[in-house]
Write a protein that holds these residues in place. Structure first.
Motif, PDB file in Angstrom:
ATOM      1  N   LEU A  67       0.798  -1.227   0.000  1.00 24.51           N
ATOM      2  CA  LEU A  67       0.000   0.000   0.000  1.00 24.51           C
ATOM      3  C   LEU A  67       0.827   1.271   0.000  1.00 24.51           C
ATOM      4  CD1 LEU A  67      -2.923  -0.182   2.601  1.00 24.51           C
ATOM      5  CD2 LEU A  67      -3.074  -0.063   0.136  1.00 24.51           C
ATOM      6  N   PHE A  68       1.945   1.226   0.718  1.00 27.07           N
ATOM      7  CA  PHE A  68       2.742   2.431   0.942  1.00 27.07           C
ATOM      8  C   PHE A  68       4.178   2.227   0.486  1.00 27.07           C
ATOM      9  CE2 PHE A  68      -0.648   2.632   4.108  1.00 27.07           C
ATOM     10  CZ  PHE A  68      -1.080   3.941   3.984  1.00 27.07           C
ATOM     11  N   THR A  69       4.805   3.311   0.048  1.00 29.41           N
ATOM     12  CA  THR A  69       6.221   3.273  -0.291  1.00 29.41           C
ATOM     13  C   THR A  69       7.038   3.176   1.000  1.00 29.41           C
ATOM     14  OG1 THR A  69       6.397   5.686  -0.267  1.00 29.41           O
ATOM     15  CG2 THR A  69       5.869   4.642  -2.396  1.00 29.41           C
ATOM     16  N   ALA A  70       8.285   2.778   0.890  1.00 34.80           N
ATOM     17  CA  ALA A  70       9.144   2.595   2.073  1.00 34.80           C
ATOM     18  C   ALA A  70       9.307   3.882   2.869  1.00 34.80           C
ATOM     19  CB  ALA A  70      10.507   2.062   1.646  1.00 34.80           C
ATOM     20  N   ASP A  71       9.281   5.026   2.196  1.00 39.12           N
ATOM     21  CA  ASP A  71       9.493   6.313   2.866  1.00 39.12           C
ATOM     22  C   ASP A  71       8.206   7.132   2.976  1.00 39.12           C
ATOM     23  OD1 ASP A  71       9.207   6.792   0.159  1.00 39.12           O
ATOM     24  OD2 ASP A  71      10.841   8.254   0.052  1.00 39.12           O
ATOM     25  N   ALA A  72       7.062   6.475   2.910  1.00 37.38           N
ATOM     26  CA  ALA A  72       5.774   7.164   2.930  1.00 37.38           C
ATOM     27  C   ALA A  72       5.611   8.017   4.182  1.00 37.38           C
ATOM     28  CB  ALA A  72       4.643   6.146   2.851  1.00 37.38           C
ATOM     29  N   THR A  73       4.879   9.119   4.010  1.00 34.23           N
ATOM     30  CA  THR A  73       4.477   9.936   5.155  1.00 34.23           C
ATOM     31  C   THR A  73       2.973   9.764   5.341  1.00 34.23           C
ATOM     32  OG1 THR A  73       4.149  11.892   3.767  1.00 34.23           O
ATOM     33  CG2 THR A  73       6.296  11.643   4.850  1.00 34.23           C
ATOM     34  N   TYR A  74       2.555   9.791   6.609  1.00 26.33           N
ATOM     35  CA  TYR A  74       1.151   9.551   6.968  1.00 26.33           C
ATOM     36  C   TYR A  74       0.794  10.583   8.020  1.00 26.33           C
ATOM     37  CZ  TYR A  74      -2.846   6.420   8.182  1.00 26.33           C
ATOM     38  OH  TYR A  74      -4.081   5.856   8.410  1.00 26.33           O
ATOM     39  N   LEU A  75      -0.127  11.469   7.678  1.00 21.34           N
ATOM     40  CA  LEU A  75      -0.572  12.496   8.612  1.00 21.34           C
ATOM     41  C   LEU A  75      -1.975  12.161   9.090  1.00 21.34           C
ATOM     42  CD1 LEU A  75       0.871  14.865   6.202  1.00 21.34           C
ATOM     43  CD2 LEU A  75       1.041  15.603   8.553  1.00 21.34           C
ATOM     44  N   THR A  76      -2.180  12.097  10.398  1.00 23.74           N
ATOM     45  CA  THR A  76      -3.493  11.805  10.955  1.00 23.74           C
ATOM     46  C   THR A  76      -4.379  13.045  11.016  1.00 23.74           C
ATOM     47  OG1 THR A  76      -2.625  12.078  13.187  1.00 23.74           O
ATOM     48  CG2 THR A  76      -2.663   9.839  12.283  1.00 23.74           C
ATOM     49  N   SER A  77      -3.812  14.187  10.768  1.00 28.88           N
ATOM     50  CA  SER A  77      -4.537  15.442  10.568  1.00 28.88           C
ATOM     51  C   SER A  77      -3.565  16.368   9.845  1.00 28.88           C
ATOM     52  CB  SER A  77      -4.999  16.053  11.893  1.00 28.88           C
ATOM     53  OG  SER A  77      -4.000  16.868  12.453  1.00 28.88           O
ATOM     54  N   PRO A  78      -4.077  17.426   9.247  1.00 30.07           N
ATOM     55  CA  PRO A  78      -3.185  18.314   8.507  1.00 30.07           C
ATOM     56  C   PRO A  78      -2.108  18.956   9.376  1.00 30.07           C
ATOM     57  CG  PRO A  78      -5.488  18.869   8.104  1.00 30.07           C
ATOM     58  CD  PRO A  78      -5.465  17.816   9.145  1.00 30.07           C
ATOM     59  N   TRP A  79      -2.327  18.997  10.703  1.00 34.10           N
ATOM     60  CA  TRP A  79      -1.388  19.656  11.597  1.00 34.10           C
ATOM     61  C   TRP A  79      -0.527  18.678  12.388  1.00 34.10           C
ATOM     62  CZ3 TRP A  79      -6.541  20.785  11.011  1.00 34.10           C
ATOM     63  CH2 TRP A  79      -6.806  21.944  10.290  1.00 34.10           C
TER      64      TRP A  79
ATOM     65  N   ALA B 207       2.372   9.593   0.183  1.00 35.79           N
ATOM     66  CA  ALA B 207       1.944  10.594   1.163  1.00 35.79           C
ATOM     67  C   ALA B 207       0.442  10.438   1.383  1.00 35.79           C
ATOM     68  CB  ALA B 207       2.273  12.005   0.687  1.00 35.79           C
ATOM     69  N   PHE B 208       0.064  10.320   2.657  1.00 37.62           N
ATOM     70  CA  PHE B 208      -1.336  10.180   3.062  1.00 37.62           C
ATOM     71  C   PHE B 208      -1.611  11.289   4.060  1.00 37.62           C
ATOM     72  CE2 PHE B 208      -4.593   8.751   5.988  1.00 37.62           C
ATOM     73  CZ  PHE B 208      -5.484   8.013   5.228  1.00 37.62           C
ATOM     74  N   GLU B 209      -2.646  12.071   3.791  1.00 34.34           N
ATOM     75  CA  GLU B 209      -3.031  13.153   4.698  1.00 34.34           C
ATOM     76  C   GLU B 209      -4.517  13.018   4.982  1.00 34.34           C
ATOM     77  OE1 GLU B 209      -3.419  17.985   4.562  1.00 34.34           O
ATOM     78  OE2 GLU B 209      -1.752  17.048   3.493  1.00 34.34           O
ATOM     79  N   GLU B 210      -4.868  12.962   6.253  1.00 37.08           N
ATOM     80  CA  GLU B 210      -6.251  12.772   6.666  1.00 37.08           C
ATOM     81  C   GLU B 210      -6.784  14.062   7.287  1.00 37.08           C
ATOM     82  OE1 GLU B 210      -8.798   9.564   9.322  1.00 37.08           O
ATOM     83  OE2 GLU B 210      -6.637   9.654   9.555  1.00 37.08           O
ATOM     84  N   TRP B 211      -8.004  14.418   6.915  1.00 28.63           N
ATOM     85  CA  TRP B 211      -8.719  15.543   7.509  1.00 28.63           C
ATOM     86  C   TRP B 211      -9.946  14.944   8.195  1.00 28.63           C
ATOM     87  CZ3 TRP B 211      -7.918  21.017   6.366  1.00 28.63           C
ATOM     88  CH2 TRP B 211      -6.739  21.251   5.653  1.00 28.63           C
TER      89      TRP B 211
ATOM     90  N   GLU C 104       2.298  15.790  13.284  1.00 28.78           N
ATOM     91  CA  GLU C 104       3.640  15.428  12.835  1.00 28.78           C
ATOM     92  C   GLU C 104       3.508  14.193  11.952  1.00 28.78           C
ATOM     93  OE1 GLU C 104       6.766  16.742  13.321  1.00 28.78           O
ATOM     94  OE2 GLU C 104       5.666  18.459  14.132  1.00 28.78           O
ATOM     95  N   PRO C 105       4.192  14.157  10.838  1.00 30.61           N
ATOM     96  CA  PRO C 105       4.037  12.995   9.961  1.00 30.61           C
ATOM     97  C   PRO C 105       4.644  11.728  10.563  1.00 30.61           C
ATOM     98  CG  PRO C 105       5.709  14.479   9.104  1.00 30.61           C
ATOM     99  CD  PRO C 105       5.088  15.159  10.281  1.00 30.61           C
ATOM    100  N   ILE C 106       3.963  10.639  10.344  1.00 34.68           N
ATOM    101  CA  ILE C 106       4.510   9.315  10.622  1.00 34.68           C
ATOM    102  C   ILE C 106       5.266   8.966   9.347  1.00 34.68           C
ATOM    103  CG2 ILE C 106       3.912   6.904  11.067  1.00 34.68           C
ATOM    104  CD1 ILE C 106       1.217   8.165  12.257  1.00 34.68           C
TER     105      ILE C 106
END
Length: 128
Positions: free
Chosen positions: A29-41, A111-115, A43-45
């Motif tokens: 599902l995700f690239t090795a260096d993917a970023t995942y934000l649980t909200s726009p503000w 990159a995944f960003e959740e609102w 800190e990225p996982i």
């Protein structure tokens, strides 16, 4: 270049993997260096190991009872916007989310960003 079908497949795979024990399939599902934000503000996982740790700590396991419905709102090149609704078994535990995804040529998310929005959060999110 993403298209609606690629994004719909990604969403189905996301739900399937969320409901699957362990996190071995995250690299599908995700690239090795993917970023995942649980909200726009938030800190990225960043990276698969951190994402695997996050998934394991934020789900009840493969038997978690919820319904996910999702609609692809827009796709523009590698970027997609999805409206997701999640209803959990417990009454009143529901979410409406917007997901902003960046997909690579293989259909994996870099990159995944959740609102996230839930009933009762409206005033809090407007600074009240």
């Amino acid at each position: 270049m993403s298209n609606r079908e690629t994004v719909e497949t990604w969403i189905r795979d996301y739900e399937r993997l969320w409901r699957t024990p362990g996190t071995d399939g995250l690299d599908q599902l995700f690239t090795a260096d993917a970023t995942y934000l649980t909200s726009p503000w938030a800190e990225p996982i960043t990276g698969l190991p951190a994402l695997a740790e996050f998934w394991e700590s934020h789900r009840d396991g493969p038997d978690e009872e919820f319904t996910l419905t999702a609609q692809v709102i827009a796709v523009d090149g590698p970027t997609a916007v999805v409206r997701a609704s999640v209803e959990y078994l417990e009454p009143g535990d529901r979410w409406r989310d917007l997901w902003v995804l960046e997909l690579d040529a293989d259909g994996r998310c870099s990159a995944f960003e959740e609102w996230p929005f839930a009933p009762g959060l409206e005033g809090q999110q407007n600074g009240q």
